[in-house]
Scaffold this motif. Structure first.
Motif, short mmCIF file in Angstrom:
data_model
loop_
_atom_site.label_atom_id
_atom_site.label_comp_id
_atom_site.label_asym_id
_atom_site.label_seq_id
_atom_site.Cartn_x
_atom_site.Cartn_y
_atom_site.Cartn_z
N SER A 1 0.81 -1.22 0.00
CA SER A 1 0.00 0.00 0.00
C SER A 1 0.84 1.27 0.00
CB SER A 1 -0.92 0.01 1.21
OG SER A 1 -0.17 -0.05 2.42
N LEU A 2 2.15 1.16 0.19
CA LEU A 2 3.02 2.33 0.24
C LEU A 2 3.78 2.48 -1.06
CD1 LEU A 2 4.48 2.05 3.86
CD2 LEU A 2 2.49 3.33 3.08
N SER A 3 4.29 3.69 -1.30
CA SER A 3 5.07 3.96 -2.52
C SER A 3 6.20 4.92 -2.18
CB SER A 3 4.17 4.56 -3.61
OG SER A 3 3.58 5.77 -3.17
N ALA A 4 7.13 5.08 -3.12
CA ALA A 4 8.29 5.94 -2.90
C ALA A 4 7.88 7.41 -2.77
CB ALA A 4 9.28 5.77 -4.05
N VAL A 5 8.70 8.16 -2.04
CA VAL A 5 8.47 9.59 -1.85
C VAL A 5 9.33 10.35 -2.86
CG1 VAL A 5 8.65 11.52 -0.26
CG2 VAL A 5 8.02 9.23 0.60
N GLN A 6 8.68 11.18 -3.69
CA GLN A 6 9.40 12.01 -4.66
C GLN A 6 9.85 13.30 -3.97
OE1 GLN A 6 10.29 11.32 -7.75
NE2 GLN A 6 9.21 9.38 -7.99
N VAL A 7 11.09 13.33 -3.51
CA VAL A 7 11.58 14.47 -2.73
C VAL A 7 11.79 15.69 -3.61
CG1 VAL A 7 13.42 15.29 -1.21
CG2 VAL A 7 12.67 12.89 -1.09
N PHE A 8 12.40 15.51 -4.77
CA PHE A 8 12.72 16.62 -5.66
C PHE A 8 11.76 16.76 -6.83
CE2 PHE A 8 17.28 15.76 -4.18
CZ PHE A 8 17.15 16.64 -3.12
N GLY A 9 10.67 16.02 -6.82
CA GLY A 9 9.70 16.12 -7.90
C GLY A 9 10.00 15.18 -9.05
N ASP A 10 9.03 15.06 -9.94
CA ASP A 10 9.17 14.13 -11.07
C ASP A 10 10.17 14.60 -12.12
OD1 ASP A 10 7.26 12.53 -9.89
OD2 ASP A 10 5.59 13.48 -10.96
N ASP A 11 10.48 15.89 -12.16
CA ASP A 11 11.37 16.40 -13.19
C ASP A 11 12.83 16.43 -12.75
OD1 ASP A 11 10.92 18.28 -11.27
OD2 ASP A 11 10.83 20.00 -12.65
N TYR A 12 13.15 15.83 -11.61
CA TYR A 12 14.54 15.79 -11.16
C TYR A 12 15.37 14.92 -12.10
CZ TYR A 12 18.60 14.93 -8.14
OH TYR A 12 19.87 14.84 -7.62
N PRO A 13 16.45 15.43 -12.70
CA PRO A 13 17.20 14.66 -13.69
C PRO A 13 18.01 13.52 -13.09
CG PRO A 13 18.30 16.74 -13.27
CD PRO A 13 17.00 16.80 -12.53
N GLY A 14 18.32 13.60 -11.83
CA GLY A 14 19.10 12.55 -11.19
C GLY A 14 20.59 12.77 -11.31
#
Length: 234
Positions: free
Chosen positions: A169-182
């Motif tokens: 039921s849990l999922s990863a937390v997007q700390v820097f948002g979906d557009d973070y290039p990595g």
């Protein structure tokens, strides 16, 4: 076991003799599996279980194990426990088991487990040996959690990626948002060495700072005390 021994065991495992940052044991799984916090902590928890039960078993049987064959017997005990943990992961956390792969069976050859069994459990009572295994394991887990969290955060901008393999039921937390290039190097092998080296440097700096404060305290107390009155000279 008295309270002072309990505190010493806890402090040694968590900080003073930390297996990852001080003893530098088990570097292969520490660096290889710490691409994410979930993977790192999962392997650490498996190691805690093996260390605690192995220490308990060896401490209970130490008087019956001939000194000449102690190492093969220790490895046999550890291998039996690791096999049970490996089968449990395969049965209950199959997706995570596939991710961790060979690193669960490799707990058998992990220097951390064998070192504590040989250095502590073979010479102490079962209760303190079990505590030593748990605390050393927790010390390893927090190092893995910080290392895995930093590498995952820098590399992909997330935290707790793969948590759904344990709790659907849990999922990863997007700390820097979906557009973070990595920052790709963070999750590659060189990134593991870089981040781990920085952690060791920070750990040593904190220890040196604490030691400097302890040295400064007696001097400050001595300066605060009034000087002794000199006898009057007639």
């Amino acid at each position: 076991m008295d309270m002072q021994k309990f505190r010493d065991n806890a402090w040694n495992g968590l900080w003073k003799q930390n297996p990852g940052l001080v003893q530098l044991l088990g570097l292969c799984p520490i660096l290889a599996i710490s691409t994410s916090m979930v993977n790192a902590v999962s392997l650490g928890l498996a190691t805690i279980l093996v260390m605690a039960v192995a220490n308990l078993a060896v401490a209970s049987l130490r008087n019956f194990i001939p000194y000449e064959i102690r190492i093969p017997v220790f490895i046999l005990i550890i291998a039996a426990l690791v096999t049970m943990v490996d089968l449990a992961f395969n049965a209950y956390f199959h997706s995570l088991y596939l991710v961790l792969g060979i690193f669960i069976p490799l707990i058998v050859t992990n220097c951390i487990v064998l070192a504590r069994v040989e250095a502590y459990a073979a010479k102490n009572d079962p209760l303190s040996s079990t505590l030593d295994g748990v605390m050393m394991g927790i010390g390893l887990v927090w190092v893995l959690a910080v290392l895995g969290g930093l590498r995952e955060l820098l590399g992909s901008g997330t935290l707790f990626a793969g948590i759904d393999m344990i709790i659907p039921s849990l999922s990863a937390v997007q700390v820097f948002g979906d557009d973070y290039p990595g920052f790709l190097i963070a999750i590659l092998p060189p990134g593991a060495f870089f981040v781990f080296g920085l952690m060791i440097a920070a750990f040593n700096w904190l220890n040196q700072r604490s030691a400097a404060r302890q040295r400064a305290q007696p001097q400050a107390v001595a300066q605060d005390k009034p000087g002794e009155e000199q006898p009057a000279v007639a």
